[in-house]
Design an enzyme around this catalytic site. Structure first.
Site, mmCIF file in Angstrom:
data_model
loop_
_atom_site.group_PDB
_atom_site.id
_atom_site.type_symbol
_atom_site.label_atom_id
_atom_site.label_comp_id
_atom_site.label_asym_id
_atom_site.label_seq_id
_atom_site.Cartn_x
_atom_site.Cartn_y
_atom_site.Cartn_z
ATOM 1 N N HIS A 1 0.774 -1.125 -0.248
ATOM 2 C CA HIS A 1 -0.188 0.085 0.006
ATOM 3 C C HIS A 1 0.896 1.252 -0.109
ATOM 4 O O HIS A 1 0.524 2.415 0.546
ATOM 5 C CB HIS A 1 -0.866 -0.126 1.244
ATOM 6 C CG HIS A 1 -1.623 -1.198 1.422
ATOM 7 N ND1 HIS A 1 -2.938 -1.543 0.812
ATOM 8 C CD2 HIS A 1 -1.242 -2.297 2.098
ATOM 9 C CE1 HIS A 1 -3.464 -2.556 1.162
ATOM 10 N NE2 HIS A 1 -2.445 -3.117 1.928
ATOM 11 N N LYS B 1 17.247 21.531 -10.727
ATOM 12 C CA LYS B 1 16.693 20.283 -11.138
ATOM 13 C C LYS B 1 17.554 19.195 -11.595
ATOM 14 O O LYS B 1 18.381 19.759 -12.761
ATOM 15 C CB LYS B 1 15.388 20.744 -12.074
ATOM 16 C CG LYS B 1 14.044 21.488 -11.149
ATOM 17 C CD LYS B 1 13.618 20.506 -9.931
ATOM 18 C CE LYS B 1 12.617 19.433 -10.413
ATOM 19 N NZ LYS B 1 11.377 19.701 -11.173
ATOM 20 N N SER C 1 16.052 21.143 -15.947
ATOM 21 C CA SER C 1 14.960 21.950 -16.109
ATOM 22 C C SER C 1 15.345 23.182 -16.730
ATOM 23 O O SER C 1 16.491 23.570 -16.784
ATOM 24 C CB SER C 1 14.364 22.412 -14.906
ATOM 25 O OG SER C 1 13.608 23.505 -14.942
ATOM 26 N N GLU D 1 10.782 8.259 -16.472
ATOM 27 C CA GLU D 1 9.425 8.819 -16.757
ATOM 28 C C GLU D 1 9.028 8.637 -18.285
ATOM 29 O O GLU D 1 7.706 8.425 -18.588
ATOM 30 C CB GLU D 1 9.395 10.618 -16.890
ATOM 31 C CG GLU D 1 9.494 10.841 -15.179
ATOM 32 C CD GLU D 1 9.658 12.549 -14.999
ATOM 33 O OE1 GLU D 1 8.908 12.952 -14.524
ATOM 34 O OE2 GLU D 1 10.684 12.853 -15.570
#
Ligand code: ARG
Length: 462
Positions: free
Chosen positions: A157, A284, A278, A291
């Site tokens: 979970h 970043k 970024s 992804e």
């Protein structure tokens, strides 16, 4: 406009818009190596059974070789009016080899020809996918092997549950990709069936030798039913189903890599070479590779659904709808290879932050089950032990402590069965190593699983 091989009965020229709409050459051109190999085998067979002479066959084979070289070099000129790769090659053969080219299509139809090409293409793609899976499995075993003592929280979970070895977690992915590889290898068996000779749908009146064509093209068997041969795309659906399941696994792995590389988790650090920045936020470092793998999963599922939907209402046998099988199939085959390959390159270069993982496994009562197991071993029924430890957890939460930070006296208030040795049972190492049930995370088990995986990987892939 090139002359069409089928326009004998037509009184009007095909409308340009129809040519553009029906043409598949923009994408089926990539089948050309298979189309030409199939045509060469077909020529040889026609000569063997005496339908054409040996000289005619030589002329055709030579011409096909010239066309293959033109295509290899990118010198071949494509034209929408010739629809697909099959008609392009045949039309060019007429220019290269002369009139004998008109005999090439004897005892053959584009329906069995395209089925052959797609099978040969997919056979190669499946072999490549299987090899990449073999490499990925090795990368996972290496990662597990190199981090055998790293403890991390195991989750259910998405909540910390019980400690596990990082190696055990990696070996779970090894199992998934092992099944994937088996699925692809298994589907090869059904891809590897030679359909040529089915002709349009009913077979042919010529005394062809299908087994000989199969032998030349390295197929272990021929399709037993001509109608099925031209209308079957099960093998492509199977490939896409296997690819979809494999993408589920890649996507789950990617999701974990994304989570683990956040400052919230901090379990791993991706190599700078496999991360991106970024355009606005200088600090970043983004996990774009996992992804994008996660993002590409949807298009592979889409390809499977497209093909299932394409085939589901087609009456027997060949229907032109089936031309729509290629783009999803090609796209999925390219996507799965790209995703496997980037993981093979990226995963060996991740840094495993063992201290952060260990710390995370030490906080959040991951030893609660072990305290219950301790009480069970002292004679308490499990349900009672569960409730008893639940009470201890509530107490510890209130005090802002972990179970192993409570004093013996505090622990004793929950059960008189608690003895001083309880603390030995609540350490990460003991918790891991007591899980010796087959398939459990004990160090010994995981070491054995790694050794077995190494043995399996030493065998060549199917
Ligand atoms: N381009 C067609 C396909 O991909 C080849 C077969 C065409 N057959 C036909 N009868 N029009 O399916």
């Amino acid at each position: 406009m090139a002359e069409k091989p089928w326009d004998g009965r037509f009184l009007e020229k095909t409308d340009k818009s129809v040519e553009a709409f029906t043409a598949s050459i923009a994408y089926d051109r990539r089948l050309y190596p298979y189309d030409i190999a199939g045509s060469i085998a077909h020529c040889r067979m026609l000569a063997k059974v005496g339908i054409i002479t040996d000289e005619e066959a030589s002329g055709l084979v030579e011409g096909l070789g010239i066309i293959k070289r033109e295509l290899d070099r990118g010198e071949f000129i494509f034209d929408d009016s010739l629809e697909d790769i099959h008609m392009h090659v045949e039309a060019r053969l007429l220019q290269v080899a002369g009139k004998v080219a008109q005999k090439l299509h004897t005892a053959r139809s584009r329906n069995d020809q395209v089925a052959l090409d797609v099978r040969m293409y997919l056979r190669d793609e499946t072999h490549r996918t299987v090899s990449l899976l073999q490499m990925l499995r090795k990368v996972l075993v290496d990662l597990a092997d190199g981090h055998q003592d790293v403890v991390m929280p195991g989750y259910t979970h998405t909540q910390r549950a019980q400690p596990v070895l990082f190696a055990h977690h990696m070996m779970a992915y090894y199992e998934m990709f092992t099944r994937d590889q088996a699925r692809f290898s298994d589907c090869l068996d059904r891809i590897n069936v030679m359909p040529l000779g089915a002709a349009a749908l009913a077979g042919t009146t010529y005394p062809i030798d299908r087994a000989y064509v199969a032998e030349l093209l390295d197929f272990p068997r021929i399709s037993p039913n001509s109608m099925d041969a031209v209308s079957d795309r099960d093998f492509a659906m199977e490939f896409l189903a296997a690819a979809s399941i494999c993408m589920v696994h890649l996507s789950r792995l990617s999701e974990e890599l994304v989570l683990w590389s956040t400052s919230e988790y901090g379990f791993i650090t991706l190599s700078d070479a496999f991360a991106t920045g970024s355009s606005i936020m200088p600090q970043k470092k983004n996990p774009d590779v996992p992804e994008i793998v996660r993002g590409k999963t949807g298009r592979v599922f889409g390809s499977l659904v497209a093909l299932l939907t394409l085939m589901k209402s087609l009456p027997m046998s060949y229907n032109r709808d089936m031309q729509e099988d290629k783009e999803p199939l090609f796209d999925a085959a390219d996507t799965i290879k790209a995703c496997l390959s980037i993981n093979v390159q990226m995963l060996p270069r991740i840094t495993v932050n063992r201290e952060i993982m260990r710390k995370a496994a030490s906080v959040g009562f991951l030893n609660a089950t072990d305290m219950a197991d301790y009480l069970v071993n002292q004679g308490m029924p499990f349900r009672k032990a569960h409730a008893c430890v639940g009470g201890a957890v509530a107490y510890a939460l209130d005090k802002g402590k972990e179970l192993d930070q409570l004093t013996l006296d505090e622990l004793k208030t929950f059960s008189p069965l608690v003895k001083a040795d309880i603390f030995d049972h609540l350490t990460l190492k003991v918790m891991i190593d007591r899980r010796q049930s087959p398939g459990g995370t004990a160090t010994e088990n995981v070491a054995r699983a790694i050794a077995e995986a190494r043995k399996a990987l030493a065998r060549p892939p199917a």
